[in-house]
Design a protein around this motif. Structure first.
Motif, mmCIF file in Angstrom:
data_model
loop_
_atom_site.group_PDB
_atom_site.id
_atom_site.type_symbol
_atom_site.label_atom_id
_atom_site.label_comp_id
_atom_site.label_asym_id
_atom_site.label_seq_id
_atom_site.Cartn_x
_atom_site.Cartn_y
_atom_site.Cartn_z
ATOM 1 N N GLY A 114 0.793 -1.225 0.000
ATOM 2 C CA GLY A 114 0.000 0.000 0.000
ATOM 3 C C GLY A 114 0.822 1.269 0.000
ATOM 4 O O GLY A 114 0.276 2.342 0.203
ATOM 5 N N ARG A 115 2.113 1.187 -0.255
ATOM 6 C CA ARG A 115 2.941 2.393 -0.207
ATOM 7 C C ARG A 115 2.600 3.333 -1.364
ATOM 8 O O ARG A 115 2.112 2.909 -2.405
ATOM 9 C CB ARG A 115 4.424 2.038 -0.203
ATOM 10 N N ALA A 116 2.865 4.607 -1.161
ATOM 11 C CA ALA A 116 2.535 5.636 -2.149
ATOM 12 C C ALA A 116 3.478 5.580 -3.344
ATOM 13 O O ALA A 116 4.610 5.082 -3.244
ATOM 14 C CB ALA A 116 2.603 7.008 -1.496
ATOM 15 N N PHE A 117 3.014 6.128 -4.470
ATOM 16 C CA PHE A 117 3.820 6.188 -5.686
ATOM 17 C C PHE A 117 5.127 6.918 -5.418
ATOM 18 O O PHE A 117 5.161 7.924 -4.735
ATOM 19 C CB PHE A 117 3.043 6.900 -6.795
ATOM 20 N N SER A 118 6.198 6.384 -5.951
ATOM 21 C CA SER A 118 7.524 6.978 -5.907
ATOM 22 C C SER A 118 8.143 6.976 -4.515
ATOM 23 O O SER A 118 9.011 7.767 -4.226
ATOM 24 C CB SER A 118 7.468 8.398 -6.465
ATOM 25 N N THR A 119 7.660 6.100 -3.634
ATOM 26 C CA THR A 119 8.296 5.964 -2.323
ATOM 27 C C THR A 119 8.984 4.616 -2.276
ATOM 28 O O THR A 119 8.493 3.637 -2.821
ATOM 29 C CB THR A 119 7.272 6.046 -1.175
ATOM 30 N N PRO A 120 10.155 4.552 -1.620
ATOM 31 C CA PRO A 120 10.889 3.285 -1.576
ATOM 32 C C PRO A 120 10.250 2.295 -0.604
ATOM 33 O O PRO A 120 9.570 2.687 0.334
ATOM 34 C CB PRO A 120 12.277 3.708 -1.085
ATOM 35 N N CYS A 121 10.494 1.022 -0.853
ATOM 36 C CA CYS A 121 10.016 -0.030 0.047
ATOM 37 C C CYS A 121 11.145 -0.333 1.021
ATOM 38 O O CYS A 121 12.211 -0.796 0.616
ATOM 39 C CB CYS A 121 9.639 -1.288 -0.739
ATOM 40 N N ILE A 122 10.924 -0.066 2.303
ATOM 41 C CA ILE A 122 11.986 -0.277 3.288
ATOM 42 C C ILE A 122 12.255 -1.759 3.539
ATOM 43 O O ILE A 122 13.264 -2.117 4.118
ATOM 44 C CB ILE A 122 11.676 0.432 4.625
ATOM 45 N N HIS A 123 11.357 -2.622 3.094
ATOM 46 C CA HIS A 123 11.530 -4.062 3.291
ATOM 47 C C HIS A 123 12.075 -4.750 2.049
ATOM 48 O O HIS A 123 12.177 -5.970 2.026
ATOM 49 C CB HIS A 123 10.190 -4.701 3.679
ATOM 50 N N GLU A 124 12.360 -3.973 1.015
ATOM 51 C CA GLU A 124 12.837 -4.520 -0.251
ATOM 52 C C GLU A 124 11.893 -5.600 -0.765
ATOM 53 O O GLU A 124 12.298 -6.663 -1.204
ATOM 54 C CB GLU A 124 14.275 -5.038 -0.103
ATOM 55 N N HIS A 125 10.614 -5.334 -0.668
ATOM 56 C CA HIS A 125 9.538 -6.181 -1.190
ATOM 57 C C HIS A 125 9.413 -7.532 -0.482
ATOM 58 O O HIS A 125 8.896 -8.481 -1.027
ATOM 59 C CB HIS A 125 9.666 -6.353 -2.708
ATOM 60 N N VAL A 126 9.891 -7.610 0.758
ATOM 61 C CA VAL A 126 9.674 -8.784 1.603
ATOM 62 C C VAL A 126 8.757 -8.293 2.715
ATOM 63 O O VAL A 126 9.167 -8.055 3.825
ATOM 64 C CB VAL A 126 11.012 -9.322 2.173
ATOM 65 N N CYS A 127 7.506 -8.102 2.374
ATOM 66 C CA CYS A 127 6.576 -7.341 3.214
ATOM 67 C C CYS A 127 5.677 -8.189 4.100
ATOM 68 O O CYS A 127 4.584 -7.752 4.448
ATOM 69 C CB CYS A 127 5.723 -6.450 2.309
ATOM 70 N N LEU A 128 6.079 -9.367 4.464
ATOM 71 C CA LEU A 128 5.202 -10.254 5.222
ATOM 72 C C LEU A 128 4.719 -9.621 6.528
ATOM 73 O O LEU A 128 3.573 -9.779 6.909
ATOM 74 C CB LEU A 128 5.909 -11.585 5.510
ATOM 75 N N ARG A 129 5.591 -8.863 7.208
ATOM 76 C CA ARG A 129 5.210 -8.253 8.473
ATOM 77 C C ARG A 129 5.003 -6.743 8.363
ATOM 78 O O ARG A 129 4.848 -6.064 9.365
ATOM 79 C CB ARG A 129 6.269 -8.555 9.524
ATOM 80 N N CYS A 130 5.001 -6.203 7.182
ATOM 81 C CA CYS A 130 4.882 -4.761 6.962
ATOM 82 C C CYS A 130 3.430 -4.309 7.164
ATOM 83 O O CYS A 130 2.498 -4.977 6.721
ATOM 84 C CB CYS A 130 5.344 -4.410 5.543
ATOM 85 N N ALA A 131 3.273 -3.157 7.804
ATOM 86 C CA ALA A 131 1.925 -2.600 8.026
ATOM 87 C C ALA A 131 1.277 -2.158 6.721
ATOM 88 O O ALA A 131 0.058 -2.012 6.652
ATOM 89 C CB ALA A 131 2.017 -1.425 8.995
ATOM 90 N N MET A 132 2.065 -1.950 5.677
ATOM 91 C CA MET A 132 1.529 -1.507 4.391
ATOM 92 C C MET A 132 1.032 -2.675 3.526
ATOM 93 O O MET A 132 0.454 -2.457 2.468
ATOM 94 C CB MET A 132 2.580 -0.717 3.613
ATOM 95 N N LEU A 133 1.262 -3.911 3.966
ATOM 96 C CA LEU A 133 0.814 -5.078 3.202
ATOM 97 C C LEU A 133 -0.705 -5.187 3.251
ATOM 98 O O LEU A 133 -1.318 -5.104 4.310
ATOM 99 C CB LEU A 133 1.428 -6.360 3.769
ATOM 100 N N ARG A 134 -1.291 -5.360 2.083
ATOM 101 C CA ARG A 134 -2.732 -5.618 1.977
ATOM 102 C C ARG A 134 -2.883 -7.057 1.498
ATOM 103 O O ARG A 134 -2.861 -7.323 0.297
ATOM 104 C CB ARG A 134 -3.365 -4.652 0.985
#
Length: 183
Positions: free
Chosen positions: A136-156
């Motif tokens: 769910g991160r905004a356009f043009s913002t980096p992913c701090i998890h490098e797309h390993v988002c299993l525990r990320c709050a932005m994961l939908r």
């Protein structure tokens, strides 16, 4: 917050009591002699003025979502219920607002994006697709998890991927048990 109906008591300006406001409205309408379609004296409540204001504001170009904020409604459906207009008129008023807004803004903001900009924009959404849902991160913002988002709050998470999530959890439990067993 400024009040529409207020009066002075000594050195203070205070809000008028709702009963007092209702009494003034009844007296004002009675003195006009106005009647409704059935011939009965016209009656109004303070809340009727809120509906009139919302209808008038939208009919004169205020976008419905701004009227929603002014009225303090949580959902736009409540605001739309206040409007004494047809949906076509609301859509036309909103389009007129957008046209006026675009006319007042610099034209370079409305240019056609280059192929590189468009590819970058579309690529953002491709990167958001994960094996178990979308990011769910905004356009043009980096992913701090490098797309390993299993525990990320932005994961939908995608509900269809529940079996895969269970498989991942079970695999992690097995690996932790193996590590403990092997020391």
């Amino acid at each position: 917050m400024p009040l529409l109906f207020q009066h002075r008591i000594g050195t203070e300006t205070r809000a008028m009591h709702p009963t007092c406001i209702r009494t003034y409205i009844v007296q004002a309408l009675a003195s006009t002699g106005l009647t409704d379609a059935s011939g009965e004296p016209l009656t109004m409540q303070p809340h009727d003025f809120r509906r009139i204001f919302i209808t008038d504001a939208v009919m004169n170009g205020m976008p419905p979502h701004i009227a929603q904020l002014v009225a303090g409604h949580r959902v736009i459906d409540t605001t739309m219920g206040y409007l004494a207009v047809y949906p076509r008129e609301v859509v036309e008023a909103h389009r007129a607002f957008i046209a006026r807004r675009r006319a007042s803004r610099p034209s370079e903001e409305y240019r056609t994006p280059t192929d590189e900009e468009w590819d970058s924009f579309l690529g953002h959404f491709e990167k958001r697709k994960l094996s178990i849902g979308t990011c769910g991160r905004a356009f043009s913002t980096p992913c701090i998890h490098e797309h390993v988002c299993l525990r990320c709050a932005m994961l939908r998470p995608d509900p269809a991927e529940r079996p895969r999530l269970i498989e991942i959890r079970d695999n992690l439990i097995d690996r932790i048990a193996e590590v403990k067993r092997e020391g």
